[in-house]
Write an enzyme that holds these catalytic residues in place. Structure first.
Site, short mmCIF file in Angstrom:
data_model
loop_
_atom_site.label_atom_id
_atom_site.label_comp_id
_atom_site.label_asym_id
_atom_site.label_seq_id
_atom_site.Cartn_x
_atom_site.Cartn_y
_atom_site.Cartn_z
CB SER A 91 7.48 -5.42 -2.07
OG SER A 91 8.88 -5.26 -2.14
CG LEU A 92 9.00 -8.64 3.28
CD1 LEU A 92 9.97 -9.80 3.06
CD2 LEU A 92 9.43 -7.80 4.47
#
Length: 248
Positions: A78-79
């Site tokens: 994700s991030l």
């Protein structure tokens, strides 16, 4: 023969040490896991969270560069996948230390023409509702006002970093192999948003889809780790690659 040092980055609000704590038991001896803790969590809890990708990458470069004394790879979910990508670009183009492999998990290609999210601007109650929808924060944490008071600034900073990010210098592509992982039922990074990652590197590209939603990182942990091991290759491959490079 030096092991491949695998630097791992967490999703928004996550502690890398906690997210990847059970990976080393399943990794072979030639892969050495190094979780990269971000400001505001884990052992860095006392530090102020950073709300920009550039600022986080500045911080990560200082952590990673002294630890690169052999082949290394980057993995992020994700991030963390976005940070791994920008960190790899910085290490290759600014410091001439290309990664052996970049592994991005659960993050759509950074140059897609998508409408930016604004969930980092939501009031606290709506922000908490958004976190429930993502299913990455334990219910007992979401229901605990004291814990959420501590966690919300970190999450807001991470969401701000992701939501305000724009790909700069798109011509600066990586040279290493790039493997991208996605969840078949991930609403945050659907499979159709992942193939465009192939334009971010001149090296070989592979897309691997696993069952699950955005947090297949946890629900399909064993399959994901096996795929990471497969992507990094057997022991000795890194040294062989360096020898081929010297002969070239």
């Amino acid at each position: 023969m030096k092991p491949v040092r695998l630097f791992c980055l967490p999703y928004a609000g996550g502690s890398a040490v906690r997210v990847y704590h059970d990976w080393p038991a399943e990794l072979p001896g030639h892969i050495e896991l190094r979780p990269l803790e971000l400001p505001g969590r884990g052992s860095r809890m006392s530090e102020t969270p950073c709300p920009s990708v550039d600022g986080l990458v500045d911080d990560l470069v200082h952590c990673v560069l002294p630890a690169i004394d052999g082949p290394y790879a980057l993995f992020g979910h994700s991030l963390g996948g976005l940070l791994a990508f920008e960190l790899a670009r910085r290490l290759e183009h600014a410091h001439h230390r290309p990664a052996r492999h970049l592994l991005v998990s659960g993050y759509e290609a950074p140059d897609l023409p998508t409408e930016p999210d604004r969930d980092h601007l939501l009031p606290d109650d709506e922000f908490r509702k958004r976190l429930r929808e993502l299913s990455g924060t334990p219910q007992e944490v979401l229901d605990n006002d004291d814990l959420m008071e501590l966690l919300t600034p970190v999450l807001r900073a991470d969401f701000t970093a992701s939501n305000t990010y724009r790909l700069g210098s798109p011509w600066l592509r990586l040279s290493c192999p790039l493997t991208v992982f996605g969840g078949l039922d991930d609403p945050e990074a659907p499979p159709h948003t992942l193939r465009a990652w192939q334009h971010r590197s001149t090296g070989p590209f592979r897309l691997r889809l696993l069952p699950g939603n955005h947090f297949f990182l946890h629900t399909e942990r064993t399959s994901l780790i096996e795929a990471v091991i497969d992507a990094l290759g057997p022991a000795g491959e890194a040294d062989a690659g360096r020898r081929r490079g010297r002969r070239a």
